[in-house]
Design a protein around this motif. Structure first.
Motif, PDB file in Angstrom:
ATOM      1  N   VAL A  16      27.868  80.136  89.860  1.00  0.00           N
ATOM      2  CA  VAL A  16      28.365  80.927  89.646  1.00  0.00           C
ATOM      3  C   VAL A  16      28.066  82.279  89.851  1.00  0.00           C
ATOM      4  O   VAL A  16      27.384  83.407  91.146  1.00  0.00           O
ATOM      5  CB  VAL A  16      29.854  81.526  89.053  1.00  0.00           C
ATOM      6  N   ALA A  17      26.525  82.214  89.263  1.00  0.00           N
ATOM      7  CA  ALA A  17      25.902  82.854  88.681  1.00  0.00           C
ATOM      8  C   ALA A  17      24.840  83.621  90.110  1.00  0.00           C
ATOM      9  O   ALA A  17      24.322  84.674  90.066  1.00  0.00           O
ATOM     10  CB  ALA A  17      24.992  83.257  87.736  1.00  0.00           C
ATOM     11  N   GLU A  18      24.364  82.420  90.750  1.00  0.00           N
ATOM     12  CA  GLU A  18      23.516  82.575  91.390  1.00  0.00           C
ATOM     13  C   GLU A  18      24.100  83.129  92.912  1.00  0.00           C
ATOM     14  O   GLU A  18      23.362  83.495  93.473  1.00  0.00           O
ATOM     15  CB  GLU A  18      23.366  80.911  91.901  1.00  0.00           C
ATOM     16  N   VAL A  19      25.399  83.117  92.939  1.00  0.00           N
ATOM     17  CA  VAL A  19      25.522  83.854  94.152  1.00  0.00           C
ATOM     18  C   VAL A  19      26.745  84.693  94.821  1.00  0.00           C
ATOM     19  O   VAL A  19      27.062  85.607  94.769  1.00  0.00           O
ATOM     20  CB  VAL A  19      26.392  82.355  95.355  1.00  0.00           C
ATOM     21  N   MET A  20      27.217  85.645  92.776  1.00  0.00           N
ATOM     22  CA  MET A  20      28.252  86.219  92.839  1.00  0.00           C
ATOM     23  C   MET A  20      27.506  87.375  93.193  1.00  0.00           C
ATOM     24  O   MET A  20      26.066  87.699  92.659  1.00  0.00           O
ATOM     25  CB  MET A  20      28.849  86.581  91.770  1.00  0.00           C
ATOM     26  N   SER A  21      28.092  88.666  93.508  1.00  0.00           N
ATOM     27  CA  SER A  21      27.681  90.205  93.851  1.00  0.00           C
ATOM     28  C   SER A  21      27.684  90.832  92.570  1.00  0.00           C
ATOM     29  O   SER A  21      29.415  90.263  91.561  1.00  0.00           O
ATOM     30  CB  SER A  21      28.991  90.851  95.099  1.00  0.00           C
ATOM     31  N   SER A  22      26.795  91.820  92.191  1.00  0.00           N
ATOM     32  CA  SER A  22      26.564  91.864  90.965  1.00  0.00           C
ATOM     33  C   SER A  22      25.913  93.451  91.060  1.00  0.00           C
ATOM     34  O   SER A  22      24.587  92.697  91.837  1.00  0.00           O
ATOM     35  CB  SER A  22      25.955  90.978  90.287  1.00  0.00           C
ATOM     36  N   PRO A  23      26.278  93.967  90.140  1.00  0.00           N
ATOM     37  CA  PRO A  23      26.995  94.559  89.438  1.00  0.00           C
ATOM     38  C   PRO A  23      28.643  94.300  89.956  1.00  0.00           C
ATOM     39  O   PRO A  23      28.476  94.792  90.977  1.00  0.00           O
ATOM     40  CB  PRO A  23      26.528  95.690  88.450  1.00  0.00           C
ATOM     41  N   ALA A  24      28.710  94.370  88.950  1.00  0.00           N
ATOM     42  CA  ALA A  24      30.591  94.481  89.087  1.00  0.00           C
ATOM     43  C   ALA A  24      31.215  95.898  89.581  1.00  0.00           C
ATOM     44  O   ALA A  24      30.482  97.146  88.583  1.00  0.00           O
ATOM     45  CB  ALA A  24      31.409  93.734  87.709  1.00  0.00           C
ATOM     46  N   ILE A  25      31.580  95.798  90.907  1.00  0.00           N
ATOM     47  CA  ILE A  25      32.601  97.839  90.810  1.00  0.00           C
ATOM     48  C   ILE A  25      34.001  96.975  90.079  1.00  0.00           C
ATOM     49  O   ILE A  25      34.283  96.649  90.563  1.00  0.00           O
ATOM     50  CB  ILE A  25      32.352  97.205  91.829  1.00  0.00           C
ATOM     51  N   THR A  26      34.115  97.967  88.823  1.00  0.00           N
ATOM     52  CA  THR A  26      35.535  97.926  88.122  1.00  0.00           C
ATOM     53  C   THR A  26      36.065  99.559  88.114  1.00  0.00           C
ATOM     54  O   THR A  26      35.417  99.985  88.594  1.00  0.00           O
ATOM     55  CB  THR A  26      35.065  97.885  87.101  1.00  0.00           C
TER      56      THR A  26
END
Length: 126
Positions: free
Chosen positions: A66-76
């Motif tokens: 998941v870390a390899e493809v996720m959008s980060s940093p989180a928009i919260t």
């Protein structure tokens, strides 16, 4: 419901989440019912979002983490923010969902474009 309604009134909960170190194969079934998931680190803090689009771009397919493809940093956002603020943030960052977090950045809900549109549509009818 008005554009000034608090997110606590429109967000969905409970929220399915993914862990950053999980393989996409482990969360793949969740994409049958939702288009994206908040991603948590080992301490339970929201650090990103993984979507069906992210999954589709995975170079190693479902073997990717998941870390390899996720959008980060989180928009919260936090509970005290409004539907209008969520809509503005979604437009600005071109995202379809925003995790709602507490002071410790733990996910307590999620607001989606559908939630925002429904709240705005209800306000328009009134």
């Amino acid at each position: 419901m008005s554009p000034t309604a608090k997110l606590s009134e429109v967000m969905s909960r409970p929220v399915e989440v993914a862990m950053a170190d999980q393989k996409l194969a482990e969360i793949d079934a969740l994409f049958a019912t939702q288009s994206g998931l908040p991603v948590l680190d080992g301490e339970g803090k929201c650090i990103g979002v993984v979507s069906k689009k992210d999954k589709a771009k995975a170079s190693n397919g479902l073997d990717s983490t998941v870390a390899e493809v996720m959008s980060s940093p989180a928009i919260t956002l936090t509970l005290d923010k409004t539907v209008l603020e969520a809509a503005a943030l979604m437009l600005k960052h071109k995202v379809h969902r925003i995790p709602v977090v507490n002071e410790q950045l733990q996910v307590i809900g999620i607001v989606t474009r559908t939630d925002v549109f429904q709240a705005l549509e209800e306000a328009n009818k009134a």
